[in-house]
Write an enzyme that holds these catalytic residues in place. Structure first.
Site, mmCIF file in Angstrom:
data_model
loop_
_atom_site.group_PDB
_atom_site.id
_atom_site.type_symbol
_atom_site.label_atom_id
_atom_site.label_comp_id
_atom_site.label_asym_id
_atom_site.label_seq_id
_atom_site.Cartn_x
_atom_site.Cartn_y
_atom_site.Cartn_z
ATOM 1 C CG ASP A 96 -0.357 4.745 -5.965
ATOM 2 O OD1 ASP A 96 -1.049 4.022 -6.703
ATOM 3 O OD2 ASP A 96 -0.455 5.984 -5.932
ATOM 4 C CG HIS A 112 7.662 7.306 -5.918
ATOM 5 N ND1 HIS A 112 7.461 8.455 -5.185
ATOM 6 C CD2 HIS A 112 6.513 6.609 -5.827
ATOM 7 C CE1 HIS A 112 6.249 8.440 -4.656
ATOM 8 N NE2 HIS A 112 5.644 7.318 -5.031
ATOM 9 C CG HIS A 137 0.331 4.092 -0.479
ATOM 10 N ND1 HIS A 137 -0.689 4.870 0.022
ATOM 11 C CD2 HIS A 137 1.025 4.870 -1.351
ATOM 12 C CE1 HIS A 137 -0.612 6.087 -0.522
ATOM 13 N NE2 HIS A 137 0.419 6.108 -1.360
#
Length: 752
Positions: free
Chosen positions: A98, A153, A250
């Site tokens: 992500d 986001h 991530h």
């Protein structure tokens, strides 16, 4: 008496300039620039929305969420009105990353995946895709899968439906432009497991399904965002023995060194245990093949789009890239402005007090007692001409001759002066030809070598003329600038202009005199040697700032131009924003004209070259560039206040204000002014200064577009001065508008 203007014999013939109105183009361009500025800042703020790399979101009510979703797998399909979820097949791991792409960590993660032959799914943030399209292209080129992770986001579950669609669409457009593919996979920021889906999340998932997206959550969370250590990350990633999993990791949002190290150990370890690494789409399709009996369509990963679609999708990428470039430019300009302000402040604080100290040690030399001719150009000066002429005629200098040149007035200005019956005052009437023409006429009829030029709305103190001419005791001095004071200091606008005159004009004149390049002797109070004016060709009408033009010519001829603070003239500053705008617009534009006219001085030798290589750059830097770039401070302050950090921004702004306050204190002390008006200095930063920015910006645009301004006379209010009530200077009482027993009616100072 009526006369025709005669040019001095030594003056070359001058071509008559055509004056036309400035077009509305400058207003349109100014408005367009402001619109573009605001738009770019909003785009940058939107693209740079700060976010927490991940956090635990509390689960709300789950009354509307189907039980099979809560107990189901990490990939949820609500397309076509259905409600299904899918797990990865046994011994199958879908690595997901992500918040990227990131220019540092995404390439390292891709290198690890390629080294071990593993595939993964990257849920990308649209704003980052726009900034790093090459990384997105590499992700797809190496066989990995892309998914939408919104554009900025946000917590999508708290957004209105239209904003969620916008977030998905913008990210999809960025992906299509960067990689030439589109995806139907979606992951919300701050999502976790299927059993944490609550009513708000379920509503967002159903909306995503109607838009054609499958929503992915996770089975195992590596918690690499917390950087707990490589071993802890590996434990968090590992699914129960034999089970498949969607693993959350991530590739952006901070230091991901632990993520890279854990991944490099995790993949070979799990391959050794018989696990496969696939994309989310591949895993879902494998599960569907095994469990679905209704022939559900496969998840199409990374579907190619046409070149036309890819090209049309470039607007989002372009907007972000342009906004990034704009902010980067602002940061550079911010540093430049800071350095210019620091340099100017240091020069002012060092050189201005040094000049004041030199003056205290001794003045110019033997007293100058030779007679003086005062030229007063007057066009419709009914409101202030009587007080002005009386203050000049009653000066305490020996041998004062006042020559009032009535430049075609229609309000009886000349009649008022003649009615005074003063023996040392002459009135010359001529057809209207402009202020330079009136001054040249006065110079031609002047009787004496020392020429003092005064605006028809300005009031002198009794000793002003005597003090103004004393520097001529030095034979190298060709011109003297006096000290212009704002008379009408009522209200914020009056105080702000008073501050500007003391700091921006008088303190600067001290600096420029010390450097030998004072660019302007103000039209309100200035003195010249007659032969100097003849040598310079007289007053020119080539620019709208004839006082700046003639001063530059004097400097280029090798004469000194000095400042005499004790020679004070009181003037009525504009009392309205409209009048102030007109005055400063003309000043700014005229100054730019004068700089352009004398630009070739930089190539000259001798005094002219010195002025061209020192004076013009100084004026360009501190008189044009610094004010033009000044808004950068305000723009960055506003941007930082709302989008970077309110505390840090406020501290930086207060430090800047403190520097300005120190400069103001020095200027007011040198001018022996009361400090009370400085209370208006902080508020000046939010109103008055912005107006001056716009004035200078429009002047620059007018100059660049080649337009010419016409002279627009300002309205005279005839207000008496209120700034120094009861203050005695040189034996003259300035009290409630009375100078030497005469009611003072001042006007607008004319000069740069």
């Amino acid at each position: 008496m009526t006369v025709t203007m005669r040019r001095p014999a030594s003056s070359p013939p001058r071509r008559r300039r055509r004056v036309r109105l400035a077009p509305r183009t400058s207003w349109v361009v100014s408005g367009a620039l402001v619109t573009v500025l605001v738009s770019l800042l909003l785009v940058e703020a939107y693209a740079n929305s700060e976010f927490t790399p991940d956090h635990v979101r509390e689960t709300g009510d789950q009354g509307t969420v189907p039980a099979e979703i809560i107990s189901g797998g990490p990939v949820i399909d609500t397309t076509g009105g259905q409600a299904r979820s899918y797990r990865m097949p046994p011994r199958t791991i879908a690595l997901t990353f992500d918040d990227g792409p990131d220019p540092v960590w995404t390439p390292r993660i891709l290198d690890v995946l390629r080294q071990h032959g593993a595939k993964a799914t990257f849920f990308v943030v649209g704003s980052q895709v726009a900034r790093h399209p090459d990384l997105v292209a590499r992700i797809t080129a190496e066989g990995h899968e892309l998914g939408v992770h919104t554009f900025s986001h946000p917590d999508a579950t708290v957004l209105p439906g239209w904003q969620r669609r916008l977030e998905y669409t913008q990210t999809q457009m960025a992906i299509m432009n960067a990689a030439g593919v589109r995806t139907n996979l979606l992951r919300f920021p701050y999502s976790s497991r299927a059993d944490a889906v609550d009513d708000e999340t379920w509503a967002a998932i159903r909306q995503a399904g109607r838009l054609g997206y499958l929503t992915a959550v996770n089975d195992t969370d590596s918690q690499d965002w917390a950087r707990p250590g490589v071993d802890a990350i590996m434990r968090n990633m590992t699914p129960p023995d034999g089970q498949g999993a969607v693993v959350l990791m991530h590739d952006a949002g901070g230091d991901r060194a632990q993520t890279v190290a854990a991944l490099d150990r995790f993949i070979p370890a799990m391959l050794g245990r018989g696990y496969d690494f696939v994309t989310v789409g591949h895993g879902v399709n494998a599960t569907r093949d095994e469990t679905d009996e209704d022939g559900a369509a496969a998840v199409p990963a990374n579907r190619p789009v046409s070149e036309a679609t890819r090209w049309r999708s470039g607007s989002v990428v372009t907007a972000v890239q342009v906004a990034d470039l704009f902010i980067a430019t602002l940061r550079v300009l911010f540093v430049v402005v800071g350095l210019l302000m620091l340099a100017r402040t240091l020069l002012l604080l060092v050189l201005a007090p040094r000049l004041a100290w030199r003056r205290r040690r001794g003045y110019w030399g033997p007293p100058v007692t030779e007679p003086v001719s005062i030229i007063v150009p007057a066009y419709n000066e009914q409101a202030g001409i009587v007080a002005s002429v009386r203050s000049l005629a009653h000066g305490d200098h020996r041998g004062i001759e006042v020559v009032v040149v009535d430049d075609g007035s229609t309000d009886g200005t000349a009649d008022l002066v003649e009615a005074l019956g003063l023996r040392n005052v002459r009135v010359i009437r001529k057809p209207n030809g402009g202020k330079p023409s009136a001054l040249n006429t006065g110079i031609a009829h002047a009787s004496h070598e020392i020429i003092v030029m005064v605006d028809g709305d300005t009031v002198f103190e009794r000793d002003s003329v005597r003090r103004l001419v004393q520097p001529f005791a030095d034979p190298s001095v060709g011109a003297v600038a006096g000290n212009v004071k704002v008379a009408n200091r009522r209200g914020p606008l009056g105080w702000w202009q008073h501050i500007e005159y003391v700091i921006g004009f008088n303190l600067d004149r001290r600096l420029y005199e010390t450097l030998g390049c004072m660019p302007t002797v103000p039209g309100a109070i200035g003195a010249f040697r007659r032969r100097v004016l003849f040598t310079a060709g007289g007053m020119s009408d080539d620019t709208l700032a004839e006082d700046t033009d003639i001063t530059m010519a004097v400097l280029r001829a090798g004469w000194r131009v000095v400042y005499e603070k004790r020679a004070r003239a009181w003037t009525e500053a504009p009392a309205s924003l409209t009048q102030l705008w007109r005055q400063r617009y003309r000043w700014s534009y005229g100054t730019m004209q004068a700089m352009w006219k004398h630009r070739r001085a930089a190539l000259d030798n001798g005094p002219s070259g010195r002025f061209g290589r020192l004076g013009l750059p100084m004026l360009a830097l501190f008189g044009v560039a610094l004010p033009l770039l000044g808004p950068v401070l305000d723009v960055m302050a506003l941007y930082g206040l709302f989008f970077l950090g309110a505390t840090e921004t406020a501290v930086a702004w207060l430090l800047m204000l403190a520097v300005q306050a120190v400069t103001a204190l020095v200027a007011f002390r040198l001018d022996r002014e009361r400090l009370l008006p400085l209370l208006a200095l902080p508020l000046q930063q939010f109103a008055y200064r912005q107006l001056m920015y716009l004035v200078l910006l429009r002047s620059m645009i007018t100059a660049l577009t080649g337009a010419r301004l016409r002279w627009r006379k300002l309205k005279r209010a005839g207000d008496p001065p209120t700034g120094h009530s009861g203050h005695v200077v040189g034996g003259t009482v300035v009290n409630a508008g009375v100078v030497g027993g005469t009611v003072v009616n001042a006007g607008v100072v004319d000069g740069a």
